[in-house]
Design an enzyme around this catalytic site. Structure first.
Site, PDB file in Angstrom:
ATOM      1  N   SER A 101       0.803  -1.410   0.328  1.00 22.74           N
ATOM      2  CA  SER A 101       0.002   0.304   0.230  1.00 22.74           C
ATOM      3  C   SER A 101       1.317   1.361   0.826  1.00 22.74           C
ATOM      4  O   SER A 101       1.853   1.909  -0.751  1.00 22.74           O
ATOM      5  CB  SER A 101      -1.017  -0.192   1.211  1.00 22.74           C
ATOM      6  OG  SER A 101      -1.788   1.086   0.998  1.00 22.74           O
ATOM      7  N   ASP A 144      -9.524  -5.394  -5.105  1.00 21.47           N
ATOM      8  CA  ASP A 144      -8.608  -4.037  -4.236  1.00 21.47           C
ATOM      9  C   ASP A 144      -9.085  -3.020  -5.566  1.00 21.47           C
ATOM     10  O   ASP A 144      -8.785  -3.403  -6.815  1.00 21.47           O
ATOM     11  CB  ASP A 144      -7.351  -4.885  -4.195  1.00 21.47           C
ATOM     12  CG  ASP A 144      -7.075  -3.213  -3.521  1.00 21.47           C
ATOM     13  OD1 ASP A 144      -7.355  -1.941  -3.412  1.00 21.47           O
ATOM     14  OD2 ASP A 144      -5.771  -3.319  -3.740  1.00 21.47           O
ATOM     15  N   HIS A 154      -7.716  -5.780  -0.011  1.00 18.57           N
ATOM     16  CA  HIS A 154      -6.579  -4.944  -0.440  1.00 18.57           C
ATOM     17  C   HIS A 154      -6.124  -5.482   0.934  1.00 18.57           C
ATOM     18  O   HIS A 154      -6.231  -5.590   2.286  1.00 18.57           O
ATOM     19  CB  HIS A 154      -7.032  -3.711   0.725  1.00 18.57           C
ATOM     20  CG  HIS A 154      -5.078  -2.901   0.139  1.00 18.57           C
ATOM     21  ND1 HIS A 154      -4.289  -2.428  -1.220  1.00 18.57           N
ATOM     22  CD2 HIS A 154      -5.205  -1.929   1.196  1.00 18.57           C
ATOM     23  CE1 HIS A 154      -3.949  -1.590  -0.676  1.00 18.57           C
ATOM     24  NE2 HIS A 154      -4.484  -0.678   0.791  1.00 18.57           N
TER      25      HIS A 154
END
Length: 320
Positions: free
Chosen positions: A164, A260, A292
């Site tokens: 991320s 995601d 995610h």
């Protein structure tokens, strides 16, 4: 009527809330665990300060087999995720993930802790990450005070990774290594997991999720209050005309998850990199049915196990 100190000024749930008096309540990612020997994986870890100025540390991981081998091991420098706002390198989530990865891949890992927004807005996370990498690189000649880095690391075989926001950081640090060379350190590749990139112009099916787009844009503005917006090169490096020209490595692995919304940016990164004139190899691994950072919340599921194995193979490909 004047607002009271207990009133919420910024509600960025489920990540955090900022109150009128400046107090910050992190709703996720606040738990930490100490380093040490993990009996399940036989991986050992320790914390070492890399910046006296900011009092930031790294957590170093070595596999149990390293003490019985004279062979030096590939190095993974890892940047944790959390929207630049939550989590740390000392979270049980990252401790568990890196213990498993270090054991599977037989590598040394250095997990970077960096100052977080909103107390320390962007570019603090990038600045700290670069300072940490320079600190790690200073051990290339084997004469530093931290013996694990002196003894066990092959500085000709270095990878950067993150998930991320941490994947975003890994990309930018890789670019920086091409512009500001680090003596003795050879960056072979980067591994970007569910990378946090964005842009004003929707990619793929992003256009179908305006509410989610608004949340993502809000998180970025919270982390970077002086940003020019979603096309800021820090959050949208992919559309930069020089994208790929200064990527300081020859191998890239991008991991995305089917459910995601950020997966479209991961595939877009791959497409643009291939067409940028960059002279390297890039591949994408997509996890079917996953969301995610699923590999952190469900580390024992089959897709998470497959991801660990894929990263291990990627790092060990071509190693003597």
């Amino acid at each position: 009527m004047e607002p009271t100190a207990s009133e919420i000024r910024i509600d960025a749930a489920p990540l955090l809330r900022v109150y009128q008096d400046g107090r910050i309540e992190r709703l996720l990612g606040s738990q930490t665990v100490p380093p040490g020997l993990d009996p399940k994986t036989n991986v050992e870890s320790k914390d070492v300060v890399y910046s006296q100025e900011t009092a930031q540390s790294v957590r170093i991981y070595v596999p149990g087999t390293v003490v019985t081998s004279a062979q030096k091991l590939p190095l993974l420098v890892y940047f944790h995720g959390g929207g630049f706002c939550i989590e740390t390198a000392f979270s049980p989530t990252y401790q568990n993930y890196l213990n498993a990865l270090v054991a599977e891949a037989k590598i040394v890992a250095v997990s970077i802790d960096y100052r977080r927004a909103p107390e320390h807005p962007i570019p603090a996370a990038y600045d700290d990450s670069w300072t940490a990498l320079k600190w790690v690189a200073s051990y290339y000649d084997g004469n530093g005070p931290e013996q694990w880095l002196n003894r066990y690391v092959d500085f000709e075989n270095v990878y950067l990774s993150g998930d991320s926001a941490g994947a975003n950081i890994a990309h930018h640090i890789a670019v920086k290594t091409s512009k500001e060379k680090l003596d003795g350190m050879n960056l072979v590749g980067i591994i970007l997991t569910h990378p946090f990139f964005w842009g004003n112009e929707p990619v793929g099916d992003e256009v179908k999720n305006p509410a989610v787009r608004a949340i993502i844009e809000g998180i970025w503005r919270l982390a970077s209050p002086t940003t020019s917006g979603s096309d800021d090169p820090l959050i949208n490096p992919i559309d930069d005309q020089s994208f790929g020209s200064f990527l300081g490595c020859k191998r890239v692995l991008i991991c995305v998850a089917e459910k995601d919304i950020l997966k479209y940016r991961g595939w877009y990164y791959c497409e643009k990199l291939k067409n940028s004139g960059w002279d390297g190899e890039v591949e994408v691994m997509e996890a079917e049915g996953e969301v995610h950072v699923f590999h952190l919340s469900k580390p024992c599921c089959s897709n998470a196990v497959a991801k660990v194995k894929k990263v291990a193979e990627f790092m060990n490909q071509g190693k003597a």
